[in-house]
Design a protein around this motif. Structure first.
Motif, PDB file in Angstrom:
ATOM      1  N   VAL A 132       0.937  -1.497   0.034  1.00 15.01           N
ATOM      2  CA  VAL A 132       0.148   0.576   0.102  1.00 15.01           C
ATOM      3  C   VAL A 132       0.718   0.906   0.217  1.00 15.01           C
ATOM      4  CG1 VAL A 132      -1.270   1.145   1.031  1.00 15.01           C
ATOM      5  CG2 VAL A 132      -2.525  -1.328   0.999  1.00 15.01           C
ATOM      6  N   MET A 133       2.086   1.055   0.873  1.00 10.14           N
ATOM      7  CA  MET A 133       2.779   2.029   0.558  1.00 10.14           C
ATOM      8  C   MET A 133       3.617   2.430  -0.622  1.00 10.14           C
ATOM      9  SD  MET A 133       4.362   2.426   4.828  1.00 10.14           S
ATOM     10  CE  MET A 133       5.421   3.244   4.312  1.00 10.14           C
ATOM     11  N   ALA A 134       4.434   1.471  -1.401  1.00  6.78           N
ATOM     12  CA  ALA A 134       5.274   1.654  -3.014  1.00  6.78           C
ATOM     13  C   ALA A 134       4.320   2.915  -3.499  1.00  6.78           C
ATOM     14  CB  ALA A 134       5.123   0.583  -3.093  1.00  6.78           C
ATOM     15  N   PRO A 135       3.455   2.716  -3.622  1.00  7.04           N
ATOM     16  CA  PRO A 135       2.799   3.867  -4.991  1.00  7.04           C
ATOM     17  C   PRO A 135       2.941   4.648  -4.647  1.00  7.04           C
ATOM     18  CG  PRO A 135       1.205   2.346  -4.555  1.00  7.04           C
ATOM     19  CD  PRO A 135       2.288   1.473  -3.960  1.00  7.04           C
ATOM     20  N   LEU A 136       2.348   5.023  -2.967  1.00  5.53           N
ATOM     21  CA  LEU A 136       2.376   6.301  -2.068  1.00  5.53           C
ATOM     22  C   LEU A 136       4.082   7.169  -2.355  1.00  5.53           C
ATOM     23  CD1 LEU A 136      -0.046   5.704   0.276  1.00  5.53           C
ATOM     24  CD2 LEU A 136      -0.517   7.609  -1.325  1.00  5.53           C
ATOM     25  N   ARG A 137       4.732   6.457  -1.902  1.00  7.23           N
ATOM     26  CA  ARG A 137       6.025   6.600  -1.706  1.00  7.23           C
ATOM     27  C   ARG A 137       6.667   6.855  -3.109  1.00  7.23           C
ATOM     28  NH1 ARG A 137      10.138   5.302   1.671  1.00  7.23           N
ATOM     29  NH2 ARG A 137       9.991   7.174   1.376  1.00  7.23           N
ATOM     30  N   ASP A 138       6.157   6.514  -4.043  1.00  7.39           N
ATOM     31  CA  ASP A 138       7.388   5.769  -5.757  1.00  7.39           C
ATOM     32  C   ASP A 138       6.162   6.359  -7.108  1.00  7.39           C
ATOM     33  OD1 ASP A 138       8.867   4.516  -5.055  1.00  7.39           O
ATOM     34  OD2 ASP A 138       8.013   2.574  -5.486  1.00  7.39           O
ATOM     35  N   VAL A 139       5.355   6.848  -6.473  1.00  7.87           N
ATOM     36  CA  VAL A 139       4.061   7.552  -7.338  1.00  7.87           C
ATOM     37  C   VAL A 139       3.963   8.973  -7.076  1.00  7.87           C
ATOM     38  CG1 VAL A 139       2.572   7.941  -8.787  1.00  7.87           C
ATOM     39  CG2 VAL A 139       3.636   5.594  -8.669  1.00  7.87           C
ATOM     40  N   LYS A 140       3.801   9.054  -5.513  1.00  6.41           N
ATOM     41  CA  LYS A 140       2.866  10.360  -4.659  1.00  6.41           C
ATOM     42  C   LYS A 140       4.281  10.870  -4.327  1.00  6.41           C
ATOM     43  CE  LYS A 140      -2.062  10.371  -4.864  1.00  6.41           C
ATOM     44  NZ  LYS A 140      -2.689  10.372  -4.282  1.00  6.41           N
ATOM     45  N   LYS A 141       5.456  10.741  -3.953  1.00  2.00           N
ATOM     46  CA  LYS A 141       6.812  10.792  -3.769  1.00  2.00           C
ATOM     47  C   LYS A 141       6.621  11.336  -2.371  1.00  2.00           C
ATOM     48  CE  LYS A 141       8.657  10.927  -7.852  1.00  2.00           C
ATOM     49  NZ  LYS A 141       9.089   9.754  -7.731  1.00  2.00           N
ATOM     50  N   LEU A 142       6.048  10.727  -1.703  1.00  2.00           N
ATOM     51  CA  LEU A 142       5.211  11.222  -0.391  1.00  2.00           C
ATOM     52  C   LEU A 142       6.352  10.863   0.764  1.00  2.00           C
ATOM     53  CD1 LEU A 142       1.709  10.596   0.327  1.00  2.00           C
ATOM     54  CD2 LEU A 142       2.934  12.575   0.128  1.00  2.00           C
ATOM     55  N   SER A 143       7.019  11.102   1.994  1.00  2.00           N
ATOM     56  CA  SER A 143       8.095  10.266   2.524  1.00  2.00           C
ATOM     57  C   SER A 143       7.548   9.289   3.212  1.00  2.00           C
ATOM     58  CB  SER A 143       8.491  11.440   3.782  1.00  2.00           C
ATOM     59  OG  SER A 143       7.249  11.283   5.073  1.00  2.00           O
ATOM     60  N   ALA A 144       8.137   8.329   4.238  1.00  2.00           N
ATOM     61  CA  ALA A 144       7.676   7.171   4.587  1.00  2.00           C
ATOM     62  C   ALA A 144       6.630   6.740   5.653  1.00  2.00           C
ATOM     63  CB  ALA A 144       8.842   6.536   5.270  1.00  2.00           C
ATOM     64  N   ALA A 145       6.962   8.701   6.763  1.00  2.00           N
ATOM     65  CA  ALA A 145       6.240   8.784   7.634  1.00  2.00           C
ATOM     66  C   ALA A 145       5.251   8.878   6.720  1.00  2.00           C
ATOM     67  CB  ALA A 145       6.569   9.322   8.387  1.00  2.00           C
ATOM     68  N   GLU A 146       4.286   9.866   6.058  1.00  2.00           N
ATOM     69  CA  GLU A 146       3.084   9.805   5.170  1.00  2.00           C
ATOM     70  C   GLU A 146       2.877   9.078   4.688  1.00  2.00           C
ATOM     71  OE1 GLU A 146       4.243  14.818   3.319  1.00  2.00           O
ATOM     72  OE2 GLU A 146       5.214  13.317   2.547  1.00  2.00           O
ATOM     73  N   ALA A 147       3.177   7.913   3.857  1.00  2.00           N
ATOM     74  CA  ALA A 147       2.645   7.518   2.770  1.00  2.00           C
ATOM     75  C   ALA A 147       2.222   5.610   4.141  1.00  2.00           C
ATOM     76  CB  ALA A 147       3.722   6.800   2.562  1.00  2.00           C
ATOM     77  N   ARG A 148       3.005   6.225   5.465  1.00  2.00           N
ATOM     78  CA  ARG A 148       2.622   4.982   6.718  1.00  2.00           C
ATOM     79  C   ARG A 148       1.339   5.709   6.973  1.00  2.00           C
ATOM     80  NH1 ARG A 148       4.145   1.576  10.748  1.00  2.00           N
ATOM     81  NH2 ARG A 148       5.621   0.479   9.718  1.00  2.00           N
ATOM     82  N   GLU A 149       1.092   7.141   6.932  1.00  2.00           N
ATOM     83  CA  GLU A 149       0.245   8.045   7.797  1.00  2.00           C
ATOM     84  C   GLU A 149      -1.744   7.154   6.649  1.00  2.00           C
ATOM     85  OE1 GLU A 149      -0.484  12.021   8.448  1.00  2.00           O
ATOM     86  OE2 GLU A 149       1.559  11.289  10.073  1.00  2.00           O
ATOM     87  N   ILE A 150      -1.502   7.222   5.667  1.00  2.00           N
ATOM     88  CA  ILE A 150      -2.239   6.931   4.971  1.00  2.00           C
ATOM     89  C   ILE A 150      -3.022   5.322   4.654  1.00  2.00           C
ATOM     90  CG2 ILE A 150      -3.262   6.764   2.330  1.00  2.00           C
ATOM     91  CD1 ILE A 150      -1.377   9.668   2.236  1.00  2.00           C
ATOM     92  N   ALA A 151      -0.982   4.638   4.254  1.00  2.00           N
ATOM     93  CA  ALA A 151      -1.412   3.487   4.531  1.00  2.00           C
ATOM     94  C   ALA A 151      -2.266   2.609   5.741  1.00  2.00           C
ATOM     95  CB  ALA A 151      -0.400   2.421   3.668  1.00  2.00           C
TER      96      ALA A 151
END
Ligand SMILES: Nc1ncnc2c1ncn2[C@@H]1O[C@H](COP(=O)(O)OP(=O)(O)OP(=O)(O)O)[C@@H](O)[C@H]1O
Ligand SMILES: [Mg+2]
Lengths: 278, 217
Positions: A132-151
């Motif tokens: 769930v985090m991968a596209p948030l990080r790779d595509v939306k360029k979010l930080s790990a913390a931000e991606a986790r907060e959404i995932a």
């Protein structure tokens, strides 16, 4: 706006041409090689409004998957136009002419379209959370913390808060599909497309996935779902679309389609599923 | 018991050569990994010239012995003005050679990543190149782990070939000792055991890596 258009499919045609390379024997004998062409979509028009849930029904090979895959350009259409949220898919329009767009532009448009596959297609080297985090990080360029907060909340929403660190090999089919749904939803697309999300599941796992899809529908997510689960379609869809041999033969609210189908193909489909008497 | 004592007595001298072997193996592996991946990508690219170059490279390397390649780099290249010291020449020769074999490992690993995952990535908004680098290649590395490990062990043993281009690795050291003391049996037995001592634990590591790769896949 109540009837804002999210997907606008206009007169779409798609033909598959099977491998065009002549065989050695055909080259030796000089026999002409006959290309196999199958016209899978023969002029499809479909409009989906914001917040609507559309169920596409149809017999096997009628073109349901192909239509869905054309909408996010996993397949390229031969004629017609597809707009998602006002953006033309696959092309740029300049002075009334269509110019094929760059891959990066297609990718950008796809972030607005969630797609759930029959066979889940999870990244096997990543945990549920990692998927769930991968596209948030790779595509939306979010930080790990931000991606986790959404995932995390998305995984909790599909009921997998306790399975976040499992790899796909340690998840059941139903759990994998729910991760795939969370992965697509986390991108906050304008529309979710489901291609037979429960067809690859053992019967006892179908319910948990349908329950999640229903929940998403009730949250007002715009969605198109191709399914063979008639009762489910009847239950959640605002509109039923019936396809046969590359065209839409009938569409309407489930209350009418399931009780008073107009088209013979719809009647055949419903009686085959035991909804109408044969 | 003289034989055992004599063999053990050789070890300190042979151990002096181990740092060179490590240098050769690590240096060559770094070249082989990077170049091997590039060759694999060239082989599956849609650009015809790239495919052509990669194929020629592969056929030349696989069609000639590593020993000949090392000799060529060390003894023939100076005639066109390219002189390379023994150790760098050995690293280059081993690296170029193993790149060809690793490229085949990478290529089949890349092709083994199911198309469904590629489609999933595309549908999530990954560009084609991002799909390759973020989804396909990381997974192909996992699949390649075991074969890469096995090639690494094979490469350590192949460092012995660099003795012919004046690299003072284990075999060359043994040769020198032998010419001084003529304790042929003890010296070469010690050399063989030393290779075993290096490669046996590595083989165990490879087995574990393979098991891990399977578990996460
Ligand atoms: N990549 C392809 N190349 C050639 N033919 C294809 C390809 N994909 C689909 N087809 C053909 O197009 C037709 C429609 O396929 P599609 O998968 O859209 O049907 P479907 O309605 O989703 O059927 P099902 O219910 O079995 O999933 C079928 O006859 C199929 O064989
Ligand atoms: Mg289908």
């Amino acid at each position: 706006m109540a009837d804002e258009t999210i997907i606008d499919v206009r007169d779409v045609h798609k033909t598959f041409v099977s491998d065009t390379r002549p065989t050695l024997w055909q080259r030796l004998t000089g026999k002409p090689h006959v290309q196999k062409r199958v016209e899978v979509l023969k002029g499809v028009d479909l409009v989906v409004h914001r917040g609507e849930t559309i169920a596409i029904l149809g017999s096997s090979g009628s073109g349901k998957s192909t239509l869905l895959r054309c909408v996010n350009k996993l397949e390229t259409i031969d004629a017609g136009r597809i707009y998602v949220n006002g953006h033309l898919i696959g092309y740029e329009e300049r002075d009334g002419e269509l110019i094929a767009e760059k891959a990066s532009v297609t990718a950008q448009k796809r972030t607005d379209i969630g797609f759930v596959f029959q066979h889940f297609n999870l990244f096997l080297n990543k945990t549920a959370l990692g998927n769930v985090m991968a596209p948030l990080r790779d595509v939306k360029k979010l930080s790990a913390a931000e991606a986790r907060e959404i995932a995390v909340p998305n995984l909790e929403m599909v009921g997998l808060g306790d399975k976040m660190d499992n790899y796909p090999s340690k998840l059941s089919g139903g759990q994998k599909q729910r991760v795939a749904i969370a992965r697509a939803l986390a991108m906050e697309p304008s529309v979710m497309l489901f291609d037979e999300p429960t067809s690859a599941l053992d019967p006892e796992l179908v319910g948990e996935v349908l329950a999640v899809i229903k929940k998403i529908a009730q949250q007002g997510t715009t969605m198109v779902i191709v399914t063979h689960e008639m009762q489910f379609a009847r239950d959640i869809a605002d509109r039923i679309v019936v396809m046969d041999q590359g065209v839409i033969v009938e569409e309407g609210p489930p209350s009418r389609i399931f009780t008073a189908p107009q088209h013979p193909k719809t009647r055949a489909l419903l009686s085959r599923s035991g909804i109408l008497p044969a | 018991m003289d034989f055992v004592k004599n063999t053990l007595a050789v070890f300190p001298a042979l151990l002096q050569a181990v740092p060179v072997v490590v240098q050769l193996a690590l240096g060559a592996m770094a070249i082989a990994l990077v170049l091997g991946l590039l060759v694999a990508l060239a082989r599956i690219s849609s650009i015809k010239i790239l495919r052509g170059i990669a194929t020629v490279y592969l056929e030349v390397i696989r069609g000639t012995p590593l020993l000949v390649q090392l000799v060529y780099i060390f003894f023939v290249l100076p005639s066109i003005g390219v002189s390379i010291d023994p150790v760098p020449a050995g690293i280059l020769g081993l690296g170029l050679n193993y790149a060809a074999y690793l490229s085949e490992v990478f290529r089949s690993a890349i092709l083994s990543v199911e198309h469904g995952q590629t489609e999933a990535a595309l549908s999530l908004g990954y560009t084609p190149s991002k799909t390759l680098w973020k989804v396909v290649i990381p997974q192909s590395f996992v699949v390649s782990m075991g074969p890469i490990g096995n090639y690494f062990i094979a490469m350590i043993k192949d460092t012995a070939l660099t003795s012919v281009i004046a690299v003072t690795e284990i075999l060359k050291t043994a040769n020198i000792l032998n010419s001084q003391t003529f304790q042929t049996t003890a010296i070469y037995t010690a050399a063989a055991i030393l290779y075993l001592i290096i490669s046996l634990p590595l083989s165990r590591v490879v087995v574990v890596l393979e098991r891990k790769a399977r578990a996460s896949g």
